[in-house]
Write an enzyme that holds these catalytic residues in place. Structure first.
Site, mmCIF file in Angstrom:
data_model
loop_
_atom_site.group_PDB
_atom_site.id
_atom_site.type_symbol
_atom_site.label_atom_id
_atom_site.label_comp_id
_atom_site.label_asym_id
_atom_site.label_seq_id
_atom_site.Cartn_x
_atom_site.Cartn_y
_atom_site.Cartn_z
ATOM 1 N N HIS A 97 4.520 28.928 -40.842
ATOM 2 C CA HIS A 97 3.648 28.865 -39.646
ATOM 3 C C HIS A 97 4.412 28.425 -38.391
ATOM 4 C CE1 HIS A 97 0.684 29.373 -42.700
ATOM 5 N NE2 HIS A 97 0.987 28.213 -43.245
ATOM 6 N N ARG A 98 5.713 28.716 -38.371
ATOM 7 C CA ARG A 98 6.559 28.386 -37.200
ATOM 8 C C ARG A 98 6.611 26.895 -36.902
ATOM 9 N NH1 ARG A 98 8.592 33.038 -35.864
ATOM 10 N NH2 ARG A 98 7.333 34.876 -36.226
#
Ligand SMILES: Cc1cc2nc3c(=O)[nH]c(=O)nc-3n(C[C@H](O)[C@H](O)[C@H](O)COP(=O)(O)O)c2cc1C
Length: 193
Positions: free
Chosen positions: A170-171
């Site tokens: 999710h970065r």
């Protein structure tokens, strides 16, 4: 005490050598001209220890000219298979003539001849011209060792900042920044991704 970023770099490079399909040592070298305009290209890391990161090139190339005018650079490794990057920044100094000679001697004969035959970064009218220069250089050196051209040098980036970036889902990536203090010790911190 911060972890030693040079030891961490070696561990990451070794992991990359085991996982990358080729050229785990490839890195982007960013330099800037005296007017501040940047340029970037790939080079190969040919040495790393506590003194810094070493690469070799033609000192009369565009990068060589920029380093002569502005002896600071940034390096970037991106190991796609590991989803990791390392950034290093600092001053760049030439390696000693003995160090450059020792590395040049390990190169293949054809790449030694190429170092003489190529005016790296200068305009080339056509490919045949370069091949003719290569053959003339080969004939000139027949039966003897190829010495290192005086314009062919190694450079060492002496890092004052090294960042290790790892991919997270999710970065929400992890960024560990090491900065060299005036006392010669590394301090470690995190950056927002
Ligand atoms: C994977 C890779 C590795 C390279 N390694 C080097 C190198 O170690 N030294 C070098 O002079 N050029 C190397 N090159 C070529 C440079 O990217 C560049 O074309 C050349 O050095 C001229 O750059 P300049 O005109 O900015 O000086 C490499 C290219 C690639 C794609």
């Amino acid at each position: 005490m911060a972890e030693d970023p040079h030891a961490l770099f070696d561990a990451w490079l070794n992991a990359a050598r085991a996982s990358e399909p080729n050229d785990a040592e490839a890195m982007t070298l960013a330099t800037a001209a005296a007017d501040g305009r940047p340029s970037a290209r790939m080079v190969l890391l040919k040495g790393h220890d506590r003194r810094g990161f070493v690469f070799y090139t033609n000192s009369q190339s565009r990068k060589g000219d920029e380093l002569a005018a502005n002896p600071y650079a940034a390096l970037l490794f991106h190991w796609k298979s590991l989803r990791r990057q390392v950034r290093a920044e600092g001053a760049v100094t030439p390696v000693s003539a003995a160090e450059a000679d020792a590395y040049f001697a390990t190169r293949s004969r054809d790449s030694q001849l190429g170092a003489w035959a190529s005016d790296q970064s200068r305009p080339l009218a056509n490919r045949d011209l370069f091949e003719a220069r290569f053959e003339a250089t080969e004939a000139d050196h027949e039966g003897r060792d190829v010495p290192r051209p005086p314009h062919w040098w190694g450079y060492r980036l002496v890092p004052e900042r090294i960042e290790f970036w790892s991919d997270r889902p999710h970065r929400l990536h992890e960024r560990r920044l090491f900065t060299l203090g005036a006392d010669g010790n590394w301090a470690e911190g995190l950056l927002y991704p």
